[in-house]
Design an enzyme around this catalytic site. Structure first.
Site, short mmCIF file in Angstrom:
data_model
loop_
_atom_site.label_atom_id
_atom_site.label_comp_id
_atom_site.label_asym_id
_atom_site.label_seq_id
_atom_site.Cartn_x
_atom_site.Cartn_y
_atom_site.Cartn_z
N LYS A 22 57.14 9.04 21.45
CA LYS A 22 56.57 8.77 22.84
C LYS A 22 57.06 8.12 23.08
CE LYS A 22 52.54 6.77 21.27
NZ LYS A 22 52.09 5.20 21.16
N ASN A 23 57.24 6.32 22.22
CA ASN A 23 57.19 5.26 23.04
C ASN A 23 58.89 5.12 24.23
OD1 ASN A 23 55.19 4.76 21.99
ND2 ASN A 23 55.82 3.82 20.24
N CYS A 116 41.86 -3.08 22.55
CA CYS A 116 42.30 -1.39 21.98
C CYS A 116 41.48 -1.64 20.66
CB CYS A 116 42.86 -0.89 22.84
SG CYS A 116 44.45 -1.10 21.80
N ARG A 121 44.87 -7.50 23.16
CA ARG A 121 46.85 -6.52 23.59
C ARG A 121 46.36 -7.64 24.79
NH1 ARG A 121 48.20 -1.38 21.81
NH2 ARG A 121 49.78 -1.32 21.84
N ASP A 305 53.88 0.33 13.37
CA ASP A 305 53.75 1.49 13.21
C ASP A 305 53.75 2.62 12.59
OD1 ASP A 305 54.60 2.13 16.59
OD2 ASP A 305 53.04 0.83 16.37
N ARG A 397 47.45 11.74 20.24
CA ARG A 397 47.95 10.80 21.43
C ARG A 397 49.14 10.68 21.33
NH1 ARG A 397 46.31 4.91 21.63
NH2 ARG A 397 47.90 5.58 22.34
C1 EPZ Z 1 54.79 -1.38 21.92
O1 EPZ Z 1 53.96 -2.04 22.24
C2 EPZ Z 1 54.60 -0.29 20.77
N1 EPZ Z 1 53.50 0.83 22.65
C3 EPZ Z 1 53.49 0.13 20.23
O2 EPZ Z 1 53.23 1.29 19.10
C4 EPZ Z 1 53.94 -0.80 18.82
O3 EPZ Z 1 53.02 -0.63 17.80
C5 EPZ Z 1 54.47 -1.93 19.39
O4 EPZ Z 1 54.94 -2.19 20.51
C6 EPZ Z 1 55.63 -2.87 18.52
O5 EPZ Z 1 56.44 -2.26 17.99
C7 EPZ Z 1 54.46 1.60 23.25
O6 EPZ Z 1 55.88 0.81 23.05
C8 EPZ Z 1 53.92 2.73 23.76
P1 EPZ Z 1 53.74 -5.56 22.14
P2 EPZ Z 1 53.48 -3.15 23.23
O7 EPZ Z 1 54.05 -5.95 23.10
O8 EPZ Z 1 54.70 -3.67 23.93
C9 EPZ Z 1 51.58 -9.09 21.81
C10 EPZ Z 1 52.14 3.07 18.66
O9 EPZ Z 1 51.18 3.55 17.46
N2 EPZ Z 1 51.71 -9.42 22.88
O10 EPZ Z 1 55.28 -5.33 21.29
O11 EPZ Z 1 51.85 -3.44 23.40
C11 EPZ Z 1 49.96 -7.88 20.89
O12 EPZ Z 1 48.93 -7.98 21.38
C12 EPZ Z 1 51.99 1.95 19.63
O13 EPZ Z 1 52.69 4.15 19.39
C13 EPZ Z 1 51.15 -11.24 23.57
O14 EPZ Z 1 50.39 -10.79 23.55
O15 EPZ Z 1 53.90 -3.89 22.12
C14 EPZ Z 1 50.96 -7.72 19.59
O16 EPZ Z 1 50.85 -9.37 19.20
C15 EPZ Z 1 50.90 0.97 18.91
N3 EPZ Z 1 51.32 -10.49 25.35
C16 EPZ Z 1 52.59 -8.74 19.95
O17 EPZ Z 1 52.52 -9.50 20.90
C17 EPZ Z 1 52.15 -9.87 25.87
O18 EPZ Z 1 51.98 -10.04 27.30
C18 EPZ Z 1 53.05 -6.89 19.71
O19 EPZ Z 1 53.27 -6.65 21.00
C19 EPZ Z 1 52.68 -8.66 25.57
C20 EPZ Z 1 51.97 -8.60 23.76
#
Ligand code: EPZ
Length: 416
Positions: A22-23, A116, A121, A305, A397
Site C-alpha cells: 500500500k505505502n 487522524c 499529523r 506499523d 484500507r
Molecule cells: C508513512 O506515513 C506511512 N503512510 C505510515 O503508514 C507509517 O506509519 C509512517 O510513514 C512511518 O513509517 C504511508 O506511507 C501512506 P511520517 P507518514 O511523515 O508519511 C511527523 C500505515 O499504517 N511529521 O514519516 O505520514 C509525523 O507527525 C500508515 O500504513 C511532522 O511532524 O509518516 C509523525 O509523528 C500509518 N511533520 C512522524 O513525523 C511533517 O511534515 C513520522 O511521520 C511530516 C511528518
C-alpha cells in the site's frame, strides 16, 4: 457495517501470496501525474486507499482502469489541481499529490489534512521543503493554496526523516530545474520502490534507501510498466498471526530484507523463521517468550506499523515486553480492545508494558485504526472462543483480502 467473526484456539497451517505494498503504490499513483502518459502498475492491491487515490486522479482529469491486479493510469488529460476536502479527510496521505501537481501544472489546492487516528499529523516539513524549492503556499480557512511558477532544485534538510515529506519532495524535485539533494531523508523500502519507479519513467534519482537522495530535475518523464514491491507490514501481520495461534505458514513473495527488525523480534520470542527467494516460512510450536523491549524508530529501525500486531502476538507470551512508540503520539488505541480479550497491558505515555497471560478469550471488539484492527485479528486467532470485530473498514484500507488470506493460512474466519 461489516464485521469479522474469528474462531480462535487452533494452529494455522497454509500458504498465501503477499499483496503489493500500500505505502508503495500510494506515492506511485501520485507520481503518475509527472509523466503525462500512460502508466501500468502491476501487483497493485485493491484497497480503499487505492480507490481514493484513483478518485483523486479522476477528479484531476485523469483516467484509471483495473485489469486483475494491474492498474493502468492515464494522466494525459489532467486539467484540474484541486484535491477535494472529502478525499483529503478520507486519506491523509493524499498530501503526496502536492509535489507532483506543482511540478506538472504549477498549482495545487487541497484542504489541510485533518488529524487522524494516529494523533496530529502535520505536513509542515512537506510545506517548508516545497517553499524552499520555490513554491508559494498560503494557508487560509483550512485550505492550502499553492502556486509554483518555477521550481528550482536546492539542498533540502529534513529535521525528521519523514516518509511523506521525502516522497513529496522527491516528486516536486523531478519538476524543478537543476539538482535537488534531500538530506536526512527517510530510508524506507517504499522510498526505494518509488525511486525505481520514477527512474523507469525516465527520472534520474540516486540514493533512495540512504539518508541522502539526489534528484536531477527538469527531465521529461514518460509512462512505464512497473511491479510494486510486496507489502512488508501485511507480511509482518501474517507472521504475527502464526506467532499468536501457532502452526506453520508460508508467505509467498515476502521479502525478509524489508522487515528484518520484525523477524528478529519474532525469532527472539521463539518463532522459527526461514526465508528464501520465494518467500518466508514461519513455524511456532511453543508458547512465545516476552522479548524485553521494542522501540519503534524510522527505518531501518522497528517499524511503527508493526507495533500493534507484534503486541497482539505477545499478549500470551511468557514474561514481559516493554513497547516504546516513538513515531506517533496516539498509537496504542488497540490496547483497550486487547484488554477486553484478557490481555494485561499497561500504557503510560509512549510506553506500553505487556505482561503475558496464559489465555486470551474471544470477545466483541472494535477496530480503532488500520493496524490496530489487524492486531485484533492476530489476537483473536490465539484466543479461546469466538471474537467479533467491528469497524473493519479500517482494516480494508490496508489489507486487500484479510479474510481470504487468513483462511488460506488455516484460520476459521468469516466476514459478515
Ligand atoms: C508513512 O506515513 C506511512 N503512510 C505510515 O503508514 C507509517 O506509519 C509512517 O510513514 C512511518 O513509517 C504511508 O506511507 C501512506 P511520517 P507518514 O511523515 O508519511 C511527523 C500505515 O499504517 N511529521 O514519516 O505520514 C509525523 O507527525 C500508515 O500504513 C511532522 O511532524 O509518516 C509523525 O509523528 C500509518 N511533520 C512522524 O513525523 C511533517 O511534515 C513520522 O511521520 C511530516 C511528518
Amino acid at each position: 457495517m461489516s464485521e469479522l467473526l474469528i474462531q480462535g484456539g487452533r494452529p494455522l497451517n497454509g500458504e498465501t501470496v503477499v499483496q503489493g505494498a500500500k505505502n508503495s503504490v500510494l506515492p506511485m499513483l501520485a507520481a503518475t501525474i509527472l509523466t503525462g502518459d500512460t502508466v501500468e502498475i502491476e501487483n497493485c492491491p485493491h484497497l480503499r486507499d487505492v480507490t481514493n487515490s484513483i478518485r483523486i486522479l479522476e477528479d484531476l482529469g485523469c483516467t484509471a482502469r483495473w485489469q486483475g491486479s494491474t492498474l493502468t493510469v492515464d494522466t494525459r488529460g489532467l486539467d484540474q489541481y484541486t484535491v477535494s476536502d472529502h478525499l483529503m479527510r478520507e486519506m491523509r496521505s493524499s498530501s503526496v499529490f502536492l509535489g507532483p501537481l506543482l511540478a506538472r501544472i504549477g498549482a495545487a489546492e487541497l484542504s489541510y489534512p485533518g488529524g487522524c487516528e494516529l494523533g496530529p499529523r502535520p505536513i509542515d516539513l512537506h510545506v517548508a521543503g516545497l517553499r524552499e524549492l520555490g513554491a508559494e503556499i498560503r494557508e487560509s480557512g483550512g485550505m492550502l493554496h499553492c502556486q509554483a511558477g518555477h521550481l528550482v532544485g536546492c539542498e533540502l534538510l529534513l529535521s525528521i526523516p519523514s516518509v511523506g515529506a521525502t516522497e513529496n519532495l522527491m516528486l516536486a524535485a523531478c519538476g524543478a530545474e537543476g539538482i535537488t539533494v534531500i538530506s536526512n531523508a527517510a530510508r524506507e523500502p517504499e522510498i526505494v520502490d518509488l525511486q525505481n519507479f520514477l527512474n523507469s519513467c525516465g527520472a534520474e534519482i540516486r540514493g533512495a534507501g540512504t539518508s541522502t537522495i539526489t534528484i536531477t530535475g527538469g527531465r521529461r518523464l514518460h509512462g512505464c510498466t512497473y511491479r510494486c514491491m510486496p507489502d512488508r507490514i501485511v507480511t509482518a501481520t501474517y507472521l504475527c498471526a502464526a506467532a499468536s495461534a501457532g502452526g506453520l505458514i508460508f508467505l509467498r513473495g515476502a521479502n525478509e530484507a524489508h522487515l528484518a527488525t520484525v523477524t528478529a523480534a519474532l525469532r527472539q520470542a521463539g518463532c522459527d523463521i526461514c526465508a528464501d527467494h520465494a518467500g518466508i516460512a514461519c513455524r511456532c510450536e511453543e508458547r512465545l517468550r516476552g522479548i524485553r523491549s521494542i522501540r519503534t524508530a524510522p527505518y531501518p529501525g522497528f517499524p511503527t506499523d508493526a507495533q500493534a500486531v507484534v503486541m497482539a502476538a505477545l499478549c500470551r507470551s511468557q514474561g514481559v515486553t516493554v513497547f516504546e512508540e516513538n513515531i506517533f503520539e496516539n498509537r496504542y488505541r488497540h490496547v483497550g480492545e486487547l484488554c477486553r480479550m484478557g490481555a494485561d497491558i499497561r500504557v503510560s505515555g509512549r510506553t506500553a508494558v505487556v505482561t503475558g497471560v496464559e489465555n486470551l478469550s474471544g470477545a466483541a471488539v472494535q477496530s480503532t485504526d488500520l493496524r490496530g484492527g489487524a492486531a485484533l485479528c492476530v489476537a483473536a486467532l490465539g484466543a479461546v472462543g469466538e471474537t467479533r470485530i467491528s469497524a473493519i473498514h479500517h482494516i480494508d484500507r490496508g489489507y486487500e483480502d484479510i479474510t481470504g488470506d487468513l483462511t488460506a493460512l488455516g484460520a476459521r474466519i468469516t466476514r459478515l
